[in-house]
Design an enzyme around this catalytic site. Structure first.
Site, PDB file in Angstrom:
ATOM      1  N   ARG A  37     -40.554  -3.158   0.244  1.00  0.00           N
ATOM      2  CA  ARG A  37     -40.673  -4.617   0.374  1.00  0.00           C
ATOM      3  C   ARG A  37     -41.917  -5.143  -0.335  1.00  0.00           C
ATOM      4  O   ARG A  37     -41.901  -6.245  -0.874  1.00  0.00           O
ATOM      5  CB  ARG A  37     -40.682  -5.016   1.842  1.00  0.00           C
ATOM      6  CG  ARG A  37     -39.304  -4.886   2.425  1.00  0.00           C
ATOM      7  CD  ARG A  37     -39.237  -5.406   3.825  1.00  0.00           C
ATOM      8  NE  ARG A  37     -37.852  -5.514   4.232  1.00  0.00           N
ATOM      9  CZ  ARG A  37     -37.463  -5.495   5.501  1.00  0.00           C
ATOM     10  NH1 ARG A  37     -38.339  -5.369   6.463  1.00  0.00           N
ATOM     11  NH2 ARG A  37     -36.185  -5.608   5.787  1.00  0.00           N
ATOM     12  N   GLY A 352     -27.015  -4.216   5.243  1.00  0.00           N
ATOM     13  CA  GLY A 352     -27.879  -3.048   5.274  1.00  0.00           C
ATOM     14  C   GLY A 352     -27.145  -1.749   5.020  1.00  0.00           C
ATOM     15  O   GLY A 352     -27.532  -0.961   4.159  1.00  0.00           O
ATOM     16  N   GLY A 375     -29.535 -10.069   7.795  1.00  0.00           N
ATOM     17  CA  GLY A 375     -29.094 -11.312   8.444  1.00  0.00           C
ATOM     18  C   GLY A 375     -29.029 -12.480   7.474  1.00  0.00           C
ATOM     19  O   GLY A 375     -28.109 -13.292   7.526  1.00  0.00           O
TER      20      GLY A 375
HETATM   21  P1  ADP Z   1     -23.459  -3.592   7.198  1.00  0.00           P
HETATM   22  O1  ADP Z   1     -24.830  -3.171   7.686  1.00  0.00           O
HETATM   23  O2  ADP Z   1     -23.197  -3.151   5.791  1.00  0.00           O
HETATM   24  O3  ADP Z   1     -23.241  -5.056   7.403  1.00  0.00           O
HETATM   25  P2  ADP Z   1     -22.246  -2.839   9.717  1.00  0.00           P
HETATM   26  O4  ADP Z   1     -23.591  -2.701  10.337  1.00  0.00           O
HETATM   27  O5  ADP Z   1     -21.384  -3.962  10.141  1.00  0.00           O
HETATM   28  O6  ADP Z   1     -22.386  -2.834   8.101  1.00  0.00           O
HETATM   29  O7  ADP Z   1     -21.379  -1.527  10.011  1.00  0.00           O
HETATM   30  C1  ADP Z   1     -21.806  -0.253   9.631  1.00  0.00           C
HETATM   31  C2  ADP Z   1     -21.410   0.766  10.665  1.00  0.00           C
HETATM   32  O8  ADP Z   1     -20.031   0.697  10.967  1.00  0.00           O
HETATM   33  C3  ADP Z   1     -21.678   2.173  10.176  1.00  0.00           C
HETATM   34  O9  ADP Z   1     -22.638   2.774  10.990  1.00  0.00           O
HETATM   35  C4  ADP Z   1     -20.326   2.858  10.314  1.00  0.00           C
HETATM   36  O10 ADP Z   1     -20.407   4.179  10.807  1.00  0.00           O
HETATM   37  C5  ADP Z   1     -19.600   1.983  11.309  1.00  0.00           C
HETATM   38  N1  ADP Z   1     -18.149   2.144  11.186  1.00  0.00           N
HETATM   39  C6  ADP Z   1     -17.380   1.897  10.113  1.00  0.00           C
HETATM   40  N2  ADP Z   1     -16.094   2.229  10.351  1.00  0.00           N
HETATM   41  C7  ADP Z   1     -16.049   2.714  11.613  1.00  0.00           C
HETATM   42  C8  ADP Z   1     -15.006   3.229  12.441  1.00  0.00           C
HETATM   43  N3  ADP Z   1     -13.758   3.324  11.993  1.00  0.00           N
HETATM   44  N4  ADP Z   1     -15.342   3.630  13.688  1.00  0.00           N
HETATM   45  C9  ADP Z   1     -16.601   3.536  14.138  1.00  0.00           C
HETATM   46  N5  ADP Z   1     -17.623   3.055  13.400  1.00  0.00           N
HETATM   47  C10 ADP Z   1     -17.351   2.659  12.162  1.00  0.00           C
HETATM   48 MG    MG Z   2     -25.598  -2.690   9.665  1.00  0.00          MG
END
Ligand code: ADP
Ligand code: MG
Length: 395
Positions: A37, A352, A375
């Site tokens: 950062r 993230g 966010g």
């Molecule tokens: P981002 O940070 O990119 O916005 P999220 O925080 O919404 O993404 O989601 C990421 C998490 O979702 C990961 O830790 C991943 O393991 C979990 N995930 C994705 N698919 C599944 C699934 N089918 N079952 C359980 N967890 C899942």
């Molecule tokens: Mg996330």
């Protein structure tokens, strides 16, 4: 409308008050474990110093009580690291806009840097307090916002400070300018077909994003655990998959609103336990047996998504397709990352875990933009207008 950046203003012999995001992770000894950062703010910082501006930096770090100085939340480690990187001294004020800030700001010379202490040592920061903002605004001739990760907030340093500096230049740093360019300007006039691909853990985190993208995209592909809540909404069987039963009605609404635009998985890679070495099965979507849970999109879905992504001219990706941390359930996420990286669309990665996935897979350099704000990127993809950005000068 593009915003003016720090490059558009004359900073020589002027004082620039720059909001940066030095909210770096620290270990138990107070050592910085990742200085990305700080490094990301360097282009804006150097732009001021090289042109003989006086630079006052301000940031928050962690979650102090807001009752004054707390050693474990001090920005001292950031001051030390910045000084090492710049190879010049970085002064640290003992307070935020108080006597020590004033004394140090008064003797600041062109080409010198002063970092204020953690903004959140003063509880008025997060309250957007005007008097507090005035004490900071009065320090400078120019306001610069280069803290994208905080742009969706209305903290004093983000909104009340630039408001108090009305009439003076109020511009964006290079980091914020780039995020706005991709997450807002490109999405406002996308080259088509424009495809969004959304995944991750929960529908509830991404409702606003799905809603907004359905109105501006040609296709919205859904993967990750949130696909199973949609599957429930269609009357499918999801076994022991991660679902949000209280969001089924909402998923029905989104399905109706999305129509053909919304593309759900056609098959699922599931396992009988949340482990790499579980018993595995590939089943048609909505046919997950009891005792199994969906852990990734299936191979037919990966192929289908890849085909759609290949023809896209603009792609936005947020959220992994499966439990990518746990092979072989990273296959769907890999396939999607590869299709995006190898395509020639304008590709924007927000979030993230999606950013981490594309980095980990070695494709980060092959996409157009990887957003740095969690966010803030989500809020921008929701189409939210940020007060902290709206008030900045336009070109
Ligand atoms: P981002 O940070 O990119 O916005 P999220 O925080 O919404 O993404 O989601 C990421 C998490 O979702 C990961 O830790 C991943 O393991 C979990 N995930 C994705 N698919 C599944 C699934 N089918 N079952 C359980 N967890 C899942
Ligand atoms: Mg996330």
């Amino acid at each position: 409308m593009p915003k003016k950046t720090i490059a558009d203003v004359d900073v020589a012999n002027k004082t620039v008050l720059m909001r940066v995001d030095f909210n770096v992770p620290l270990d138990e000894q107070g050592e910085i474990t990742d200085d990305r950062r700080i490094r990301m703010a360097l282009p804006s910082i150097e732009s001021v110093l090289q042109r003989n501006g006086r630079l006052i930096l301000m940031s928050h770090l962690g979650r102090p009580d807001g009752t004054g100085y707390q050693k474990e939340f001090s920005l001292r480690p950031a001051a030390v690291r910045l000084s090492e990187i710049l190879d010049r001294p970085v002064a640290l004020a003992a307070d935020v806009g108080g006597d020590d800030t004033r004394a140090k700001a008064a003797t600041l010379q062109p080409g010198e840097v002063l970092l204020l202490e953690n903004l959140r040592f003063d509880k008025r920061e997060q309250k957007g307090d005007r008097e507090f903002a005035q004490s900071l605004a009065s320090l400078a001739d120019i306001y610069c916002n280069d803290a994208f990760g905080t742009c969706h907030r209305k903290d004093a340093s983000m909104v009340a400070v630039p408001e108090a500096m009305a009439g003076k230049p109020r511009i964006s740093g290079f980091l914020v300018a780039k995020e706005i360019q991709y997450l807002s300007d490109v999405l406002a006039q996308p080259e088509r077909p424009f495809v969004a691909i959304l995944g991750g853990a929960k529908v509830s985190d991404k409702i606003g994003v799905i809603r907004n993208l359905l109105t501006i995209c040609d296709r919205v592909l859904i993967g990750g655990a949130m696909a199973y809540t949609f599957e429930l909404a269609r009357g499918g069987k999801v076994g022991g998959s991660k679902v949000e039963p209280d969001k089924v009605e909402l998923a029905q609404e989104l399905l109706a609103a999305g129509g053909e635009k919304l593309v759900l998985p056609v098959d699922t890679h599931c396992g009988d336990d949340f482990r790499s070495d579980c018993r595995k099965k590939i089943v048609a979507a909505g046919r997950i047996p009891d005792g199994f849970q969906g852990l990734d999109i299936g191979p037919d879905t990966a192929r289908r998504f890849t085909e759609i992504l290949k023809t896209a001219r603009t792609v936005v990706w947020n959220g992994p397709m499966g439990v990518f941390e746990m092979p072989p359930f990273d296959a769907g996420t890999k396939a999607v990352a590869q299709a995006i990286a190898e395509g020639d669309s304008i590709s924007i990665i927000g979030g993230g875990d999606s950013a981490a996935a594309i980095e980990q897979l070695g494709y980060a350099d092959m996409v157009t933009h990887v957003s740095t704000g969690g966010g803030a990127s989500l809020a921008m993809l929701e189409g939210e207008k940020f007060a902290a950005v709206e008030l900045l000068d336009e070109k």
